[in-house]
Design an enzyme around this catalytic site. Sequence first.
Site, PDB file in Angstrom:
ATOM      1  CD  GLU A  96      -4.764   0.853  -2.904  1.00 19.97           C
ATOM      2  OE1 GLU A  96      -5.876   1.662  -2.996  1.00 19.97           O
ATOM      3  OE2 GLU A  96      -4.256   0.563  -1.806  1.00 19.97           O
ATOM      4  CG  ASP A 124      -1.652   1.214   1.320  1.00 20.64           C
ATOM      5  OD1 ASP A 124      -2.256   1.709   0.195  1.00 20.64           O
ATOM      6  OD2 ASP A 124      -1.891   1.639   2.595  1.00 20.64           O
ATOM      7  CG  ASP A 130      -0.959   2.735   6.505  1.00 14.92           C
ATOM      8  OD1 ASP A 130      -1.253   3.546   5.525  1.00 14.92           O
ATOM      9  OD2 ASP A 130      -1.039   3.038   7.538  1.00 14.92           O
TER      10      ASP A 130
END
Length: 163
Positions: A67, A7, A140
């Site tokens: 991502e 992330d 996260d």
Amino acid sequence: MVILGIDPGYAIVGYGVVISDGRRHAAVDYGVIETPKTDRFPVRLAHIAKQLSDLIDRCRPDAIAIEELFFHTNKTTVIMVAEARGVILYVAESKGIPLYEYTPLQIKQSLTGYGRAVKTQMQEMVKGLLRLDKIPRPDDAADALAVALTHAQTNQRMGRYGI
């Protein structure tokens, strides 16, 4: 298959390492790479690069899933996150490990079956799919595990790895 999910960020980079045979999944490691707020931005990027490189060397993933960025507002933040994401992509590519990118919509759809799922739904799915006692923290890290799970569930051609 060992999958490293990421992330991206510049203050906090979430990571999650998942082992998967395509149907069953287990968390191997998860956490965050934090950069000191007092450091100059280039120093923070170098810190991300070094820590991520060490993480990849330590967990030896077969694939890295990251991502893609999605922002509505705050153009300053999106530029800095994009620059950090560029460092992350560079480090991953320099290690010669296959790299895959997923949009937030793809991640939500993969885990919940609904592309507009809220964060709590996602966290509960991560917890359930990985058979964890509690939701991974910080957020996260949970998000990074979701990215890794998305890759595992999207790519069913994996062999068995004895989970």
